[in-house]
Design an enzyme around this catalytic site. Sequence first.
Site, PDB file in Angstrom:
ATOM      1  N   GLY C 148       0.716  -1.265   0.095  1.00  0.00           N
ATOM      2  CA  GLY C 148      -0.091   0.088   0.213  1.00  0.00           C
ATOM      3  C   GLY C 148       0.833   1.165   0.050  1.00  0.00           C
ATOM      4  O   GLY C 148       2.043   1.013   0.172  1.00  0.00           O
ATOM      5  N   CYS C 149       0.264   2.355  -0.243  1.00  0.00           N
ATOM      6  CA  CYS C 149       1.112   3.811  -0.247  1.00  0.00           C
ATOM      7  C   CYS C 149       1.310   3.975   1.104  1.00  0.00           C
ATOM      8  O   CYS C 149       2.743   4.614   1.276  1.00  0.00           O
ATOM      9  CB  CYS C 149       0.187   4.839  -1.127  1.00  0.00           C
ATOM     10  SG  CYS C 149      -1.533   4.884  -0.363  1.00  0.00           S
TER      11      CYS C 149
END
Lengths: 346, 346, 346, 346
Positions: C148-149
């Site tokens: 994920g970011c």
Amino acid sequence: MIKAGIIGATGYAGSELVRILTNHPKTEIAVITSQSYKGQNYGSVYENFRHTEKICEEENIEEMSKVCDVIFLALPHGVASKKVTEKILNNTKIIDLGADFRLRDSDIYEKWYKTSHEAKEILPETVYGLCEINRDKIKNKRIIANPGCYTTCSILSLYPLVKEKLIDINSIIIDAKSGVTGAGRGISLGTHFDEVNESVKAYKIASHRHTPEIEEQLSIAAGEKIVLSFTPHLIPMNRGILATCYASLNSSYSYGDIKSAYEKYYKNEYFVRLTKEGVFPETKWVKGSNFCDIGFTVDSRTNRVIVTGAIDNLFKGAAGQAVQNMNILFDIDEKTGIEQPPVFPI
Amino acid sequence: MIKAGIIGATGYAGSELVRILTNHPKTEIAVITSQSYKGQNYGSVYENFRHTEKICEEENIEEMSKVCDVIFLALPHGVASKKVTEKILNNTKIIDLGADFRLRDSDIYEKWYKTSHEAKEILPETVYGLCEINRDKIKNKRIIANPGCYTTCSILSLYPLVKEKLIDINSIIIDAKSGVTGAGRGISLGTHFDEVNESVKAYKIASHRHTPEIEEQLSIAAGEKIVLSFTPHLIPMNRGILATCYASLNSSYSYGDIKSAYEKYYKNEYFVRLTKEGVFPETKWVKGSNFCDIGFTVDSRTNRVIVTGAIDNLFKGAAGQAVQNMNILFDIDEKTGIEQPPVFPI
Amino acid sequence: MIKAGIIGATGYAGSELVRILTNHPKTEIAVITSQSYKGQNYGSVYENFRHTEKICEEENIEEMSKVCDVIFLALPHGVASKKVTEKILNNTKIIDLGADFRLRDSDIYEKWYKTSHEAKEILPETVYGLCEINRDKIKNKRIIANPGCYTTCSILSLYPLVKEKLIDINSIIIDAKSGVTGAGRGISLGTHFDEVNESVKAYKIASHRHTPEIEEQLSIAAGEKIVLSFTPHLIPMNRGILATCYASLNSSYSYGDIKSAYEKYYKNEYFVRLTKEGVFPETKWVKGSNFCDIGFTVDSRTNRVIVTGAIDNLFKGAAGQAVQNMNILFDIDEKTGIEQPPVFPI
Amino acid sequence: MIKAGIIGATGYAGSELVRILTNHPKTEIAVITSQSYKGQNYGSVYENFRHTEKICEEENIEEMSKVCDVIFLALPHGVASKKVTEKILNNTKIIDLGADFRLRDSDIYEKWYKTSHEAKEILPETVYGLCEINRDKIKNKRIIANPGCYTTCSILSLYPLVKEKLIDINSIIIDAKSGVTGAGRGISLGTHFDEVNESVKAYKIASHRHTPEIEEQLSIAAGEKIVLSFTPHLIPMNRGILATCYASLNSSYSYGDIKSAYEKYYKNEYFVRLTKEGVFPETKWVKGSNFCDIGFTVDSRTNRVIVTGAIDNLFKGAAGQAVQNMNILFDIDEKTGIEQPPVFPI
């Protein structure tokens, strides 16, 4: 105290009305309604009102007309015209922020809005509530059509030039720029943050519905039919409209000549501020206020005048002017509750 | 009418003061001064005041003290302390928006501000003007130190937890986010549009000057010395501060336990609004207002409380609170002129 | 040429993949699919691709697996796990940009995502594709869970400190700030321009789904279970994530001590750039690139280290890292197609 | 490899050149110079280049001309014309991103720029480097005047209409909107974040220096003298220019008629993309690219054509077009290094 009702209080124009009337010393908000949020606390829909208790009611305009001295309509076009009746107008004043009563000519309405007009019988008695131009006609009316945002800015910017016949009425071009609140609170890909932010575009070129409204009012001022170009643009900011207007001069007028025309009409208008020569309006200088700033340049190379006008689209372009109209209707100082200086930087 | 003077009226905090006092029903702006723009019309410096006539005068605080009931100082640190004298304090009230009188301990001031303090003799009688906490101490003072923006937001967010000894005072971390007006109107590469826009950064990590101010006030509340982490961030927006505060709970308190503490101190505070459970403050809901919104979450996984507080840095974080202090000093309703709901969307 | 397929090409992460792969010298986009826009020209959905001809096809992963060397999944959580089968994995490599295969522990997945995991049998062979940490494990895998970011930024920022046991693992707090593209292209009031612009807020406090992902990976690094606080914030900008991380030091380490730890792990990492002492990452310096900038401060007053990490959430935080994973999988230079310097100012 | 030098590498246009040339497969940056930052590492001035080692040298164009195949000048007007000499032109190619060599008529230059022209002897051999129009003239030149940003967008938008004599050349009005990078990296109150953000304004009405440049080039196309109105506006965004152009049609042409004219000139131009009917250019669709998007509407009510053109001001409007010119000069594929699709959302 004037008892006010607001139908459609949870759109951006409606919420600005709630805010302005909350600060208004001679008004009391009696009823607010919302279709989307009925039954909910207004402070949970607009949390800037978190500290207040105010319920969004289901709309019943007839009941409202019995308790309200004035009802503001902040509704999509085509809806207001179905609600306003003779009976209601006998009970209360109506200030409509939508488009239904703005155009005198219902054929033009039906052509541009692509819907039939449902209250043609009421049209003749409505007045176009651009206060600086139509103040005297507003005073005793039962129903006011509050002007559109682009139109307010465009008409105020061009009115003296048209009225004084200083420009070629076939040469008018209005290139307008608006913040995104002009599109309302309804969600769409076109108003999704990342699609709007850091970009600029023109939209509805040669087909925006404010065009006939501007044309009709300027035609009245000119005494002859005006057809013009109007191009709206979307700017990545919340509030503000700037209208850049171009027209060919009928003669080689000087800056002073043009200035005299503007002063003739606006010298005593509190809410219209003419900028000094060489200074051009910026939307930041009118944000959160009812002012319309106007500046112009005479370009001798092209013999054109270029006028720029700036307003806050939600204030002078919607809710603020609606309250200005209310003040006129109820014969109180026109500036009551709306005379604050613009807020900057915000 | 209270006669007010503003020294440093052309910075952002000064201009917000001018705006708020213009709307204040019991105040009259007697004198405004500006070093950079002296002799100029205020409306040409801040064109939102284009419709007014107000000249920026050269500063002469002694003369001002003879005609003003209160003088607001909106000056860089190190300047105010050189201007305020016993003689002036005998003539007028002083509300200083700068840092010079905020820290009781002048050693700490000199260490963090890297300059000597020039009015140590006045320090003992100053009061830290965080109205909700020190209201009673403010009333009869001659000089008020108006709190900083980050500090107002941070202290209000943590005060009840510290005061009620609910948290481990060695565990406090404040991660704060501010709009760019916090940096003032002075130009620099760091506030150049394209350098700030569309980016976020932390700055002055572990070294920002508001740190000792927060520590001193919370230490007073705790009755013991608090050392904490404070990290400011720059956000690409004009106004607003959000402080996200972390602390370990001294016991496994419930949401309700914490809520009781906040209500104990803020239930009757008009300008502090506690959000409902699961609702977190956003700076947009306080813009253009004197409110401080506070919400919190109890995280049982980590046994921490996370509190977020939001203010408008120029209003509650500067000019608005300064006026709130003035209202208290002059014994008028504390909300006078600053009770408007926040402006949204703007 | 590597033949690539993209399922979910019309979300923001998918579109960034299309863009990066278009510029990639060793890849050819074989198929793109979209549920919302199937049958439409990609250049009419994303008009930056106006000059290309590329049709959004209906998804048929089995057919795609026969013609594609690698398939990227850019889908909502819960969808990917239903699509990936043994049969497909025998045909093609899978790089999943979603959450379904990121957590080793499916119980944790089910608890945080509130849905059952539909491909538990595949979980054991997936690898968490944080390239700088797991490069060697990625090489021969059939399926990669692209991080994920927020997690990419947070883990890279804290990894050396945890791995080297320099910090108290019970003291970790991550305060993260993200641009709005992190929320995707789906419309909602929360991403409506005027609701996001000019404001900042925390959201999903103590409950964001990236929390267990960060915890799991850092726990592996630490060799013991880590529970931490993670608070995401929404910033009014399109792209970028800044993670501000706090932790108590296990001893009174100097700046140089900490620096050595970072250099140990990142000295030869092209995509991780350590800032100089006193210089802090800003998201603008990594926009449009695969870089992760990391800086830190040792605060002797509190004996904490404060680390800030910055990435472009759509590039290193999604599509760029996915391509980095692809490069590793296909044994080509890891920087191929993604080594461009960040774009500034943009 | 083409050896390139950049004089003025630390302005925004210069930095975009550095970035584009870094990605260019057939160019090597030999020397970069900067007056403000000489001796400093480029990666400390533009930290997106943090991972590189490149020193800003003191400018010595004569020495540079001995080692560089081409020198780009990114300098304030009036400076380039003093640096370029016959001797230098014998050594190297010059691509000037400034204004000094754009106008054929030095009288017009001196009138609009209010300075004397210092290299009149070189003017006759320069070519106006608007690649799509003057490609053939560029090929063998020693010196190219790279067009301005507003002018590139305006001329490309109007060229086919003027060339094909479809419009009344006395009726042309260009209303242009630019992001703030157009103003460069030099600090001023006018580019201070809070003064620009959330506002829009026109500036230099009827007096912007790009006016004579547009007029001269369109006059050449028309074969007769054109005088027009050009109004630039500042938009709160980093990059992008939108030019909204108005002109009266010489006859009642249809959409198809106009379309044919555009296709005649641009059908095979990779970097010019005509939008479909009813679709209007937006700056976001060209950001980070060398494309110019053009769309138009025929308004039968006013018999006007309204054309909107969009470019990235730093790319096609400056550095990208400069590289396009370099590619033409060195007879390599014109798209080399600049053919990437635009970056969105960013």
